[in-house]
Design an enzyme around this catalytic site. Structure first.
Site, PDB file in Angstrom:
ATOM      1  N   ASP A  93      10.188  45.539 -23.081  1.00  0.00           N
ATOM      2  CA  ASP A  93      10.110  43.438 -22.705  1.00  0.00           C
ATOM      3  C   ASP A  93      11.714  43.243 -21.857  1.00  0.00           C
ATOM      4  O   ASP A  93      12.222  42.570 -22.549  1.00  0.00           O
ATOM      5  CB  ASP A  93       9.490  42.746 -23.184  1.00  0.00           C
ATOM      6  CG  ASP A  93       9.614  41.827 -22.834  1.00  0.00           C
ATOM      7  OD1 ASP A  93       9.100  41.081 -21.439  1.00  0.00           O
ATOM      8  OD2 ASP A  93       9.487  39.981 -23.424  1.00  0.00           O
ATOM      9  N   GLU A 124      12.910  34.500 -16.819  1.00  0.00           N
ATOM     10  CA  GLU A 124      11.871  34.069 -17.550  1.00  0.00           C
ATOM     11  C   GLU A 124      11.183  33.964 -19.284  1.00  0.00           C
ATOM     12  O   GLU A 124      10.583  33.185 -19.468  1.00  0.00           O
ATOM     13  CB  GLU A 124      10.451  35.556 -17.359  1.00  0.00           C
ATOM     14  CG  GLU A 124       9.146  35.485 -17.765  1.00  0.00           C
ATOM     15  CD  GLU A 124       8.151  36.084 -18.416  1.00  0.00           C
ATOM     16  OE1 GLU A 124       7.836  35.120 -19.352  1.00  0.00           O
ATOM     17  OE2 GLU A 124       9.102  36.246 -20.127  1.00  0.00           O
ATOM     18  N   GLU A 125      12.035  34.152 -20.098  1.00  0.00           N
ATOM     19  CA  GLU A 125      12.446  33.868 -21.637  1.00  0.00           C
ATOM     20  C   GLU A 125      11.966  32.633 -22.428  1.00  0.00           C
ATOM     21  O   GLU A 125      11.634  32.242 -23.024  1.00  0.00           O
ATOM     22  CB  GLU A 125      13.176  34.755 -22.573  1.00  0.00           C
ATOM     23  CG  GLU A 125      12.312  36.779 -22.490  1.00  0.00           C
ATOM     24  CD  GLU A 125      11.525  36.527 -22.571  1.00  0.00           C
ATOM     25  OE1 GLU A 125      10.446  36.071 -23.143  1.00  0.00           O
ATOM     26  OE2 GLU A 125      10.880  38.603 -22.759  1.00  0.00           O
TER      27      GLU A 125
HETATM   28 ZN   LIG Z   1       9.081  39.840 -20.565  1.00  0.00          ZN
END
Ligand SMILES: [Zn+2]
Length: 339
Positions: A93, A124-125
């Site tokens: 990830d 994104e996180e």
């Molecule tokens: Zn991700």
């Protein structure tokens, strides 16, 4: 560079959300060189000072964009490998995914194929800042393949979420004379009980929408009529939330205030011939792209169950398979577009 070596190099450049600059610069140099060799174009797109999305394109029009995020969750830990896995923060990830996407692109370029791009976004996180920024400058892409760990299976959908704060206010009084006050707690528990009775939709693919009362607080003492009470509720969405929103508002009406905190819509995604499918529970950048980079697909190597853990790793076999799957998908989608 081999896909394993590239994945490890990317893992070893720490890129916890807000600190994506180093890995972004590395990827920009890598893709700029690939662009120079194969008549493409690479650029950095500023999201905030020192935070950049990285974009590269080969051939025009742009049909398919392979995309994922550059940032990871904390804490950072460096890469290592054994026979079966590459370990390290971001292994699945999403540093391994980035490596597989780049290797897929290199193979297609070497074979003379064109019409695709790579888009790596920041944030994104946390807030999807990079994807929201990208949505403001689309490049005409018809399809976007978003990489998140799905075990190399194409995700057909994911549940969304809807969070509210429910706040009731009342009037304090001595509890021996409740008629002189107005209990916020009594009102709130009535509202919450009514909310739990709201029928929620069931989706054939995603299953039932569910409601959770996650926190509950309020009041001052056993012998005081409560003047304030609040709860946090979260609904897992499986489709259009408007009916649920109306029912929640009706349950609260006149008794409590409903404050919407965040809404992430449920996703229904399409399939591609010949690729195994799955359904996932996690959320992605796809809603933030708002359709501006084309019809979305969601697939990547690795398991979400080890993402965000200290055991984060990706099977080497899945990295190799992903290089093939990404090529296969780009080729099929390009064909679909030319029909
Ligand atoms: Zn991700």
């Amino acid at each position: 560079m081999h896909v394993f070596e590239l994945a490890r190099t990317l893992i070893d450049i720490e890129s916890i959300t807000d600190n994506e600059e180093g890995v972004g610069n590395y990827l920009y140099r890598y893709l700029d060189e690939l662009a120079a060799r194969f008549d493409g174009h690479a650029e950095l797109i500023e999201v905030e000072p020192r935070r950049f999305n990285v974009f590269a394109q080969w051939g025009s029009p742009l049909v398919v964009t392979l995309s994922t995020h550059l940032d990871t969750v904390p804490p950072f830990f460096a890469s290592r490998e054994d026979e079966q896995h590459i370990w390290g923060r971001g292994a699945c990830d999403t540093k391994g995914i980035i490596a597989s996407m780049i290797k897929a692109v290199e193979a297609m370029l070497a074979a003379g194929e064109r019409g695709f791009g790579l888009l790596f976004v920041v944030g994104e996180e946390r807030t999807s800042a990079g994807a929201y920024r990208a949505a403001k400058s689309p490049r005409g892409s018809k399809y976007i393949i978003n990489g998140e760990p799905t075990g190399n299976r194409l995700a057909l959908g994911s549940k969304g979420s809807l969070r509210y704060e429910v706040v009731a206010t009342g009037k304090m009084a001595h509890s021996a004379y409740p008629e002189l006050g107005d209990s916020a707690i009594h009102k709130l528990i009535d509202v919450l009980a009514d909310m739990r009775r709201i029928p929620l939709p069931v989706d054939a693919l995603l299953g039932p929408s569910t409601l959770n009362i996650g926190t509950l607080s309020g009041g001052r003492a056993p012998n005081v009529v409560a003047d304030e009470a609040r709860a946090d509720i979260m609904i897992r969405l499986v489709g259009d939330p408007s009916e649920t929103k109306r029912a929640l508002a009706a349950a609260a009406a006149g008794r409590a205030e409903l404050r919407e905190v965040i809404e992430i819509p449920a996703l229904h995604l399409n399939s591609v011939d010949g690729i195994e499918t799955t359904v996932v529970a996690f959320t992605t950048d796809i809603p933030a792209f708002g359709g501006q980079w084309g019809e979305p697909f969601l697939i990547g190597p690795g398991s979400i169950h080890v993402a965000h853990t200290l055991e984060e790793r990706v099977p080497k076999q899945q990295l190799l398979e992903a290089v093939q799957i990404y090529q296969q998908m780009v080729q099929q989608l390009c064909k679909r577009e030319s029909k």
